[in-house]
Scaffold this motif. Structure first.
Motif, PDB file in Angstrom:
ATOM      1  N   THR A   1     -16.642  29.192  22.492  1.00  0.00           N
ATOM      2  CA  THR A   1     -15.556  28.810  23.405  1.00  0.00           C
ATOM      3  C   THR A   1     -14.240  29.420  22.956  1.00  0.00           C
ATOM      4  OG1 THR A   1     -16.672  26.731  23.912  1.00  0.00           O
ATOM      5  CG2 THR A   1     -14.342  26.866  24.450  1.00  0.00           C
ATOM      6  N   VAL A   2     -13.978  29.398  21.651  1.00  0.00           N
ATOM      7  CA  VAL A   2     -12.716  29.937  21.134  1.00  0.00           C
ATOM      8  C   VAL A   2     -12.625  31.433  21.367  1.00  0.00           C
ATOM      9  CG1 VAL A   2     -11.411  30.410  19.030  1.00  0.00           C
ATOM     10  CG2 VAL A   2     -12.309  28.141  19.428  1.00  0.00           C
ATOM     11  N   VAL A   3     -13.651  32.172  20.945  1.00  0.00           N
ATOM     12  CA  VAL A   3     -13.535  33.634  21.025  1.00  0.00           C
ATOM     13  C   VAL A   3     -13.590  34.121  22.467  1.00  0.00           C
ATOM     14  CG1 VAL A   3     -14.381  34.011  18.692  1.00  0.00           C
ATOM     15  CG2 VAL A   3     -16.005  33.980  20.572  1.00  0.00           C
ATOM     16  N   VAL A   4     -14.394  33.472  23.307  1.00  0.00           N
ATOM     17  CA  VAL A   4     -14.411  33.846  24.731  1.00  0.00           C
ATOM     18  C   VAL A   4     -13.060  33.523  25.361  1.00  0.00           C
ATOM     19  CG1 VAL A   4     -15.381  33.246  26.979  1.00  0.00           C
ATOM     20  CG2 VAL A   4     -16.898  33.675  25.062  1.00  0.00           C
ATOM     21  N   GLY A   5     -12.510  32.374  24.981  1.00  0.00           N
ATOM     22  CA  GLY A   5     -11.218  31.975  25.532  1.00  0.00           C
ATOM     23  C   GLY A   5     -10.086  32.889  25.132  1.00  0.00           C
TER      24      GLY A   5
ATOM     25  N   MET B   1      -4.115  30.344  21.689  1.00  0.00           N
ATOM     26  CA  MET B   1      -5.042  29.990  20.612  1.00  0.00           C
ATOM     27  C   MET B   1      -4.837  28.547  20.173  1.00  0.00           C
ATOM     28  SD  MET B   1      -4.934  31.171  16.664  1.00  0.00           S
ATOM     29  CE  MET B   1      -3.458  30.153  16.578  1.00  0.00           C
ATOM     30  N   THR B   2      -3.580  28.130  20.021  1.00  0.00           N
ATOM     31  CA  THR B   2      -3.292  26.759  19.587  1.00  0.00           C
ATOM     32  C   THR B   2      -3.827  25.750  20.588  1.00  0.00           C
ATOM     33  OG1 THR B   2      -1.283  27.522  18.470  1.00  0.00           O
ATOM     34  CG2 THR B   2      -1.435  25.182  18.945  1.00  0.00           C
ATOM     35  N   SER B   3      -3.531  25.957  21.853  1.00  0.00           N
ATOM     36  CA  SER B   3      -3.993  25.033  22.883  1.00  0.00           C
ATOM     37  C   SER B   3      -5.510  25.050  23.001  1.00  0.00           C
ATOM     38  CB  SER B   3      -3.362  25.389  24.229  1.00  0.00           C
ATOM     39  OG  SER B   3      -1.968  25.403  24.129  1.00  0.00           O
ATOM     40  N   LEU B   4      -6.067  26.225  22.882  1.00  0.00           N
ATOM     41  CA  LEU B   4      -7.515  26.378  23.009  1.00  0.00           C
ATOM     42  C   LEU B   4      -8.237  25.618  21.906  1.00  0.00           C
ATOM     43  CD1 LEU B   4      -9.570  27.921  24.771  1.00  0.00           C
ATOM     44  CD2 LEU B   4      -9.415  29.801  23.155  1.00  0.00           C
ATOM     45  N   TRP B   5      -7.768  25.768  20.686  1.00  0.00           N
ATOM     46  CA  TRP B   5      -8.446  25.097  19.577  1.00  0.00           C
ATOM     47  C   TRP B   5      -8.273  23.581  19.668  1.00  0.00           C
ATOM     48  CZ3 TRP B   5     -12.395  25.645  16.879  1.00  0.00           C
ATOM     49  CH2 TRP B   5     -12.616  24.901  15.723  1.00  0.00           C
ATOM     50  N   ASN B   6      -7.091  23.132  20.059  1.00  0.00           N
ATOM     51  CA  ASN B   6      -6.902  21.687  20.239  1.00  0.00           C
ATOM     52  C   ASN B   6      -7.844  21.145  21.301  1.00  0.00           C
ATOM     53  OD1 ASN B   6      -4.943  21.210  18.291  1.00  0.00           O
ATOM     54  ND2 ASN B   6      -3.262  21.741  19.659  1.00  0.00           N
TER      55      ASN B   6
ATOM     56  N   SER C   1      -9.737  18.109  28.608  1.00  0.00           N
ATOM     57  CA  SER C   1      -8.816  17.907  27.499  1.00  0.00           C
ATOM     58  C   SER C   1      -7.944  19.126  27.253  1.00  0.00           C
ATOM     59  CB  SER C   1      -9.597  17.588  26.216  1.00  0.00           C
ATOM     60  OG  SER C   1     -10.361  18.702  25.811  1.00  0.00           O
ATOM     61  N   PHE C   2      -8.034  20.104  28.147  1.00  0.00           N
ATOM     62  CA  PHE C   2      -7.326  21.370  27.905  1.00  0.00           C
ATOM     63  C   PHE C   2      -5.840  21.219  28.215  1.00  0.00           C
ATOM     64  CE2 PHE C   2      -5.992  25.730  28.785  1.00  0.00           C
ATOM     65  CZ  PHE C   2      -6.471  26.347  27.646  1.00  0.00           C
ATOM     66  N   ARG C   3      -5.031  21.300  27.167  1.00  0.00           N
ATOM     67  CA  ARG C   3      -3.570  21.274  27.320  1.00  0.00           C
ATOM     68  C   ARG C   3      -3.066  22.593  26.746  1.00  0.00           C
ATOM     69  NH1 ARG C   3      -1.287  15.833  27.279  1.00  0.00           N
ATOM     70  NH2 ARG C   3       0.536  16.721  26.280  1.00  0.00           N
ATOM     71  N   ASN C   4      -2.595  23.463  27.596  1.00  0.00           N
ATOM     72  CA  ASN C   4      -2.213  24.783  27.128  1.00  0.00           C
ATOM     73  C   ASN C   4      -0.799  25.110  27.537  1.00  0.00           C
ATOM     74  OD1 ASN C   4      -2.136  27.942  27.894  1.00  0.00           O
ATOM     75  ND2 ASN C   4      -3.305  27.575  26.045  1.00  0.00           N
ATOM     76  N   SER C   5      -0.020  25.576  26.572  1.00  0.00           N
ATOM     77  CA  SER C   5       1.380  25.854  26.851  1.00  0.00           C
ATOM     78  C   SER C   5       1.540  27.016  27.818  1.00  0.00           C
ATOM     79  CB  SER C   5       2.124  26.137  25.547  1.00  0.00           C
ATOM     80  OG  SER C   5       1.497  27.192  24.844  1.00  0.00           O
TER      81      SER C   5
ATOM     82  N   ASP D   1      -4.239  13.505  24.005  1.00  0.00           N
ATOM     83  CA  ASP D   1      -3.115  14.033  23.240  1.00  0.00           C
ATOM     84  C   ASP D   1      -3.523  15.294  22.500  1.00  0.00           C
ATOM     85  OD1 ASP D   1      -1.427  12.055  24.030  1.00  0.00           O
ATOM     86  OD2 ASP D   1      -1.807  10.755  22.310  1.00  0.00           O
ATOM     87  N   GLY D   2      -2.664  16.317  22.577  1.00  0.00           N
ATOM     88  CA  GLY D   2      -2.943  17.546  21.846  1.00  0.00           C
ATOM     89  C   GLY D   2      -2.833  17.359  20.357  1.00  0.00           C
ATOM     90  N   THR D   3      -1.881  16.528  19.918  1.00  0.00           N
ATOM     91  CA  THR D   3      -1.732  16.213  18.500  1.00  0.00           C
ATOM     92  C   THR D   3      -1.402  14.737  18.382  1.00  0.00           C
ATOM     93  OG1 THR D   3       0.658  16.601  18.433  1.00  0.00           O
ATOM     94  CG2 THR D   3      -0.771  18.507  18.077  1.00  0.00           C
TER      95      THR D   3
END
Length: 1498
Positions: A636-640, A790-795, A805-809, A1444-1446
């Motif tokens: 999911t991370v690398v495809v994203g 990357m930050t949003s994707l990993w969270n 749960s996807f929260r992306n800036s 929550d993202g964090t």
């Protein structure tokens, strides 16, 4: 740099040579010339090319070239000559990176093998040299010697190769080396033992130093010759360590040579075995066979084995340069050796020197994921559980900070801080040293691992070995990983802390190394985690080192373990991902490639980011419990992160790839749902048949069918069933999206060269990838975008339910931009329609003053206007949709991320058009109906005015006939007498007011007719005139007692709140109509009933009974009817035709005395008609102008922006009453807040006067133009002059019909004089109004404006008005037709009045945490049955509550609830909540940071 076995076949062709074929066809055969071949002289010898390349390259490129040449089984330079001196260099450093695997005979039974750096291997070396000229090709003989009978390979360049016979210009003196390494098979191996083979180019008489070196470093030296000299001094030196073998050609058979040969044999004590002569009778095969036997005997009986490293000593003795002697290389070596020399036990070394990345880091990873997933919370309080997790994370960081930087890490950081060249040497030495250290340990563990995986069912054993493998693996990535943990731990310290300040430079160091071409570990494969702070800061520094506008494209490869993914990337892009470190890639690594200026347009970017990943479905990971989860996360991370995903399949049979493809399809689906649709390229490895593409047509169809099936299955699992095929989620073409690559090796390793077809196929793949990159229609991201994504994707990955749960800036930014743009287009559309409707209403109000009224009635005119309105609306809708289409076609702004919202906004545009059409038609209809009513009054006044004017003229004649000069008092007396008589003569009376109560009652009964007889019964009990006076009080019966637990308080007094809200809105509507001072229209009561019905529909989760609905409607209709009755009566009174006595009396006296009335009438006309019309015009537009100005402010650009601004203001003032009002009376609070913001932007009269002055100037210009136009037409009377003016102003100003009748008796007035006075009066009016505007603040006139700015802004930006079903947070979604509601910042349920049943304490749980937990909820929507929070979408499918993202995301409301816990409890009639200890430490600054993070304002 590609691996290409045809690379040496480079030829420089001349024009004449390229045209030789054409020439030969055009001429006759010249038999005399057939045997005369003439060289053109412009061909480059391959050895010259290789020498030139090595001479022109730095040490790192030399290493890379040597490695690639060795893979192709080409010989590599051992001694490199300098082209301008006799000096040469030992290429020790260049050969350092070559690692070879082989199996000698003694390891045959155990199936073991040796793997080591070839320069460190002590091997017998056999050297081949030439003395004088030699007709026998030494190099070609060597190739035959090293090749099997089944497969010939040109290891060394020889004269019979293409361009091999071209004269050598700089490569004489070059000494090449190659190795023969056995595979352990007696049938295949040429030599049973490994040997090194050296080949000196040129005559040894010219290169004595090189010959001396070979004689001392070799086990044997084979000297090829045609003729021998008597002296042969070179051969007869007795200090040779090597055995000398003489190899003669057929030309050696002459007396002189034989004599010399005897001398040499005697001097060197040679035997018959040391002399090999190729006679004419001996063919090549027999000759090579003898040579092989001799070399084999030498190797087997070798007494001198020497590594290339050891040869450096000989080189120094002979004055030969060694490439490793450069200061930078030696400095790097010393620093690397200082770190690695003490490594004995890798596991203990890592524990002592790299302590932060072991158990602590893995435990932190586990806590992070648990904080998101809450799997083990059980029945524990969610917020308490999360606080415990945060506390343990803090403890882990404290434990990390308790370690000081180890000596090894101190040396490492200091070393990478060196200048670039030295740093590169250091890192290369580190990698080689660490590979050497770990290779021995890993080889044994891998064998044990495989054995356990195949035979053991005990997962604990496998886990233990996996831990040992992980612990025994040591590379530079571990040191960088430790750097990352040191940095992340230091960041948790206060900014002034020494460690915090000391380690701030680490990200920049790592960023610089990324630019230098070193990979960065993105995903830690051992811990299955991304150190977000570390990687993010490295990328931030990288963005600072390059231009922030630089664009990047990302290419990644996914596939099964050990299928050559790293080798594929290395071959395709010339990068250096580790492929020979003794272990497979773990996790994911990123590497940066700078795109040259000349191809930037082709690639459409400045840098290419390459991601190399761990193999999916590895046998080792498959044995572990979390292997599938690990693979899913990684995929999911690398495809994203990727723009192009290469899926590496190492088999022709695609059905065996089902498991891995399922993982990949899930990853693609998730990306599509969050707005990213990567491109896909399948690579089928080990498919060598030239017909593979055609033969696998059926397989490709089967593959696509399987992909479609897996897409549908994945869509069902992710609850996204609309995705039916693989191409719905990926850009994939079955014909062009498949590449067939043959095996890497052509034959059996270790002596197999690289397959020529492999490099060609990879080159074709590379071209296709470049085409896909250049053909990218999506906006290309910057490094900053990549970091945010990357930050949003990993969270998001850390949540189990990825999509929800996807929260992306980046997505948030793109959505905000889309909302802002749509709001701008919507505002322009509304503005256009506002201007059009204003003009249309003005034309309706002025209807009757021009020719169009003579040919049609008001109904026909209304129909025409409605038709025109439809055209304007259609044009506006089309323009809006075209803007939307154009917006999504642009390549900037990441618009592809919000592609999923395109349909929503398209529907919103259509919905906006329908809403505006209803509004426009209603306004036109009301204006027309009011005009009809006024027409009745105008007819009455017209008839009355004619009678009065006739009487006035008769009185004037009568008075003048007396021939007596009468005073004004006498004239007043005569006029009053006449006035009384004329009023008695009039046969009609004034218009009587109608009964509004009766009209309202009729509409109310019709509205409730569908509610049955009980509703009629309730209506009949009360008269509407008695309703609306006393406040309404209502509580739904039986509702409270039916709700259990904390849900009890959710609906308490809910109906009363709804009633109060509806009553407030209706009172606002009535007040707005009253300020317009127009006549009552029946659509007003229809609108009020619509407001009530719509509000009750939207609050359908509380179902009131008929009693409530009837009493509420009676109450509202009661006070509305009362106000509308008064409004109607005031309108009738204001338009009473009997109220014109004074004006007619004054006119009578002026005419009688023959006074000039031009000045007076001009002033009267201006004050009584033009000035009110101008003031109405300015007032009508002022509100809209203010709205335009306010909406240009960033905080009012979108719904999310206004939410952010409101919450910011709340925190700034930090007042409990404000928080309470915001939570309990959200709409009232926001309206008041908007109103105050407007007053803030327009604090005094001056701040708004520019808008008023602009409209005033427009009005005065229009009036003056109308005056000039009327003058031009030379009207017959002053009345016609005024009528002509009104015609010119018919769509600009509303001028009452009374203005025309005021001039009936002034037939003799001079029009030019009147026009001049009128112009002056208008100027005086403008000055007067400007002064008035300057003294009038916005607060004084706000409620009287036609458009209320605060209400307009609220309606535009409040959106759908929906609130979170759990906490009440307002929806922020853009457009009117959005599919999902969402809020950026949710709050505790206790702030929504929830409390625990029994304890009565307010609840502190937050819905953004609950939706990730195993908790349950119940409410009226679940029919009071418990339902899992994780499946809240089953109950509320139109709400998107993102976890929550964090842990800091919800700090805002934690801070508020903690600070005002007791006050909230007191107001809500509950007990204070049990506040977590960690909440009490949250400061207002942390709350502010939480708000910024939630709204993507960082």
């Amino acid at each position: 740099m590609m691996v290409n076995v045809t690379a040496r076949n480079v030829k420089c062709s001349s024009v004449c040579e390229s045209n030789s074929d054409d020439t030969s066809e055009a001429t006759e055969v010249d038999f005399a010339d057939l045997f005369n071949y003439v060289k053109t002289g412009d061909s480059v010898n391959p050895l010259d090319l290789i020498t030139a390349l090595f001479l022109c390259s730095d040490g790192f490129l030399q290493q890379e070239m040597a490695l690639k040449m060795s893979m192709c089984q080409f010989s590599v330079p051992l001694l490199l000559p300098c082209c301008d001196t006799t000096q040469c260099t030992l290429m020790l450093w260049a050969l350092r990176d070559i690692v070879k695997k082989y199996r000698p005979q003694d390891l045959l039974e155990s199936k073991g093998f040796i793997e080591e750096r070839i320069v460190d291997s002590p091997l017998p070396m056999v050297s081949f040299v030439r003395l004088g000229d030699c007709s026998l090709s030494k190099s070609e003989t060597l190739n035959k010697l090293l090749s099997s009978s089944q497969q010939y390979h040109d290891t060394f360049v020889h004269r019979n190769m293409e361009c091999g016979d071209s004269p050598r210009k700089i490569s004489n003196g070059l000494t090449e080396i190659s190795w023969y390494l056995p595979c352990g098979s007696k049938n295949i191996d040429i030599f049973a033992e490994p040997i090194a083979v050296a080949n000196l180019r040129g005559d040894i008489k010219s290169f004595k130093t090189q010959f001396s070196f070979l004689c001392q470093a070799s086990e044997a030296v084979f000297v090829f010759f045609d003729h021998l000299d008597d002296k042969c001094e070179l051969l007869m030196k007795r200090n040779h360590k090597a055995k000398i073998f003489l190899v003669g050609s057929p030309l050696s058979k002459n007396e002189k040579t034989l004599k010399a040969l005897k001398t040499v044999v005697t001097s060197l004590h040679l035997t018959k075995n040391n002399i090999i002569i190729k006679t004419k009778e001996k063919n090549d095969a027999d000759f090579v066979k003898v040579l092989k036997k001799t070399v084999s005997d030498v190797a087997e009986n070798s007494k001198m084995k020497m590594s290339v490293v050891q040869m450096a000593g000989i080189a120094h003795e002979l004055g030969i340069l060694v490439d490793e002697d450069s200061p930078e290389c030696q400095a790097g070596k010393q620093k690397a050796d200082a770190i690695t020399k003490d490594i004995q036990d890798i596991h203990k070394y890592k524990e002592n020197q790299l302590p932060l990345q072991g158990k602590i880091w893995k435990e932190l990873t586990r806590l992070e994921k648990e904080e998101f997933r809450l799997r083990k919370a059980g029945s524990e309080n969610i917020e308490q559980y999360k606080c415990d997790l945060q506390r343990r994370k803090t403890e882990m960081r404290k434990e990390q900070n308790s370690y000081s930087m180890s000596s090894a890490m101190t040396r490492f950081v200091n070393a990478i801080s060196s200048p670039r060249t030295e740093r590169c040497y250091f890192l290369k030495w580190m990698r080689m040293n660490l590979d050497n250290v770990s290779r021995t340990k890993l080889s044994g563990l891998r064998e044990l691992y495989k054995e356990k995986c195949n035979n053991s069912v005990n997962k604990d054993e496998i886990k233990e070995i996996d831990i040992q493998l992980s612990n025994s693996s040591l590379g530079t990535e571990h040191f960088f990983r430790e750097m990352g943990q040191l940095y992340e731990a230091s960041v948790s310290l206060p900014e002034k802390h020494l460690s915090h300040r000391k380690l701030q430079r680490l990200p920049e160091l790592c960023a610089q190394m990324l630019l230098d071409g070193f990979p960065l570990e993105l995903v830690d494969g051992d811990a299955s985690n991304i150190p977000l702070k570390w990687v993010s800061d490295v990328l931030s520094k990288l963005s600072g080192l390059v231009s922030r506008k630089n664009k990047i494209m990302v290419v990644t490869v996914l596939g099964v373990q050990s299928t050559g993914k790293s080798a594929l990337l290395n071959t395709m892009f010339g990068v250096q991902f580790a492929v020979s470190s003794g272990r497979c890639t773990r996790g994911a690594f990123m590497l940066l490639i700078k795109v040259n200026e000349d191809v930037k347009k082709v690639f459409n970017c400045d840098f290419i980011v390459i991601l190399d990943t761990e193999g999916l479905k590895s046998p080792e990971m498959a044995q572990l419990d979390n292997s599938y989860e690990h693979d899913n996360e990684l995929a999911t991370v690398v495809v994203g992160l990727s723009d192009i995903t290469i899926i590496n399949i190492a088999m022709e049979n695609s059905t065996e790839m089902k498991d891995i493809l399922q993982i990949v399809v899930h990853a693609f689906l998730r990306m599509k749902e969050v707005g990213k649709k990567p491109k896909c390229q399948f690579v089928h490895q080990n498919v060598s048949d030239v017909s593979a593409h055609e033969k696998n047509l059926r397989d490709r169809k089967l593959l696509l069918q399987q992909l479609n099936e897996m897409t549908q299955a994945a869509a069902r699992m992710e609850k996204k069933e609309k995705n039916k095929s693989f191409t719905d989620v990926m850009v994939y073409n079955p014909d062009t999206g498949n590449c067939y690559v043959p095996g890497l090796w052509n034959g059996n390793p270790p002596m197999a060269p690289v397959n020529a077809g492999y490099s060609e196929a990879v080159y074709e793949l590379k071209k296709n990838v470049i085409h896909l990159l250049g053909d990218n229609k999506q906006s290309v991201q910057t490094i900053t975008d990549f970091r945010k994504w990357m930050t949003s994707l990993w969270n998001a990955v850390k949540h189990e339910n990825f999509i929800f749960s996807f929260r992306n800036s980046l997505v948030a930014e793109a959505y905000m931009k889309l909302c802002a743009e749509f709001n701008r287009w919507e505002r322009a559309f509304r503005k256009e329609m506002f201007d059009w409707v204003t003009k249309a209403e003005t034309r309706i109000s002025n209807y009757g003053i021009d020719a169009e009224s003579e040919s049609s009635d008001i109904t026909e005119f209304l129909t025409t206007l409605q038709s025109d309105a439809l055209s304007v609306l259609s044009r506006g809708e089309t323009e809006l949709l075209e803007n939307l289409k154009g917006y999504f076609e642009q390549t900037e702004g990441h618009v592809y991320l919000v592609e999923g919202h395109r349909e929503e906004f398209s529907d919103s545009a259509k919905s906006l058009r329908q809403e505006m059409q209803r509004s426009v038609f209603t306004q036109l209809t009301v204006a027309a109906d009011i005009k009809r009513g006024k027409n009745e009054l105008d007819k009455i006044k017209e008839n009355q005015t004619k009678e009065i004017e006739k009487a006035v003229f008769e009185l004037i004649v009568k008075c003048r006939q007396k021939n007596v000069q009468m005073t004004d008092a006498e004239l007043d007396k005569e006029f009053d007498c006449m006035w009384k008589q004329i009023l008695r003569k009039l046969s009609f009376s004034a218009q009587k007011p109608k009964d509004v109560y009766n009209n309202v009652s009729c509409f109310l009964r019709n509205n409730l007719s569908h509610r049955g007889s009980h509703a009629w019964e309730l209506l009949s009990k009360k008269s509407l005139k008695t309703c609306g006076s006393e406040p309404i009080k209502y509580t739904a019966k039986g509702l409270i007692n039916s709700v259990k637990g904390k849900m009890k308080w959710l609906f308490k007094n809910k109906d009363q709140e709804i009633a109060d809200r509806i009553i407030y809105d209706c009172r606002q509507f009535v007040a707005e109509k009253k300020t317009q001072k127009s006549n009552y229209h029946e659509t007003y009561i229809q609108d009020i009933l619509h407001i009530i019905d719509e509000a009750l529909r939207q609050n359908n989760h509380v179902t009131p009974d008929i009693d409530f609905e009837v009493s509420l409607k009676q109450y509202i209709c009661g006070f509305a009817a009362r106000d509308f009755q008064k409004m109607h009566e005031d309108f009738v009174h204001a338009n009473d035709p009997y109220r014109c006595h004074e004006r007619h009396c004054a006119d009578f006296k002026d005419v009688f005395h023959k006074r000039d009335q031009c000045q007076k009438k001009a002033k009267e006309f201006t004050e009584e008609h033009l000035k009110p019309a101008v003031e109405a015009y300015v007032s009508r537009y002022l509100g809209d102008d203010i709205v335009d100005e306010i909406l240009t402010k960033e905080k009012f650009s979108t719904r999310m922006s206004i939410q952010y601004a409101v919450l910011s203001d709340l925190l700034l003032k930090d007042d409990f009453s404000n928080y309470l009002s915001y939570i309990c009376s959200y709409e009232d609070f926001v309206k008041t807040w908007i109103r105050n913001q407007i007053f803030g932007y327009f604090p005094d009269a001056k701040s708004k006067s520019e808008f008023e002055d602009k409209r005033l100037k427009t009005s005065i210009t229009n009036i003056n133009n109308a005056v000039n136009e009327a003058k031009r037409k030379e009207s017959s009377s002053l009345q016609m002059f005024v009528i002509e003016m009104c015609k010119e102003l018919k769509d600009k100003l509303v001028i009452s019909q009374d203005a025309r009748s005021a001039f009936r008796i002034l037939n003799e007035a001079k029009q030019d004089q009147f026009a001049d006075w009128l112009t002056q009066s208008v100027k005086d009016m403008g000055d007067s109004l400007r002064e008035k505007f300057k003294k009038t603040t916005l607060k004084m006139i706000l409620e009287n404006l036609h458009v209320k700015p605060q209400d307009e802004i609220f309606k535009r930006l409040i959106g759908c008005g929906k609130q979170c079903p759990f906490c009440g947070a307002p929806c922020e979604a853009g457009g009117k037709a959005h599919n999902y509601h969402f809020a950026s910042l949710h709050r505790q349920e206790g702030l929504g009045r929830f409390r625990w049943h029994g304890s009565e304490k307010l609840v502190i749980d937050i819905c953004t945490s609950l939706v990730s937990s195993e908790g349950l909820f119940l409410n009226i929507a679940t029919k009071f049955q418990w339902h899992p929070f994780k499946r809240y979408r089953d109950i509320f499918p139109d709400w998107d509550i993102r976890p929550d993202g964090t842990s800091q995301t919800s700090d805002y409301w934690k801070y508020v609830m903690t600070k005002y816990n007791e006050k909230f409890a007191d107001v809500f009639d509950a007990k204070p909540a049990d506040i977590q200890s960690s909440w009490k430490t949250i400061t207002s600054d942390q709350a502010k940071a939480s708000r910024k993070e939630s709204f993507n304002k960082n």
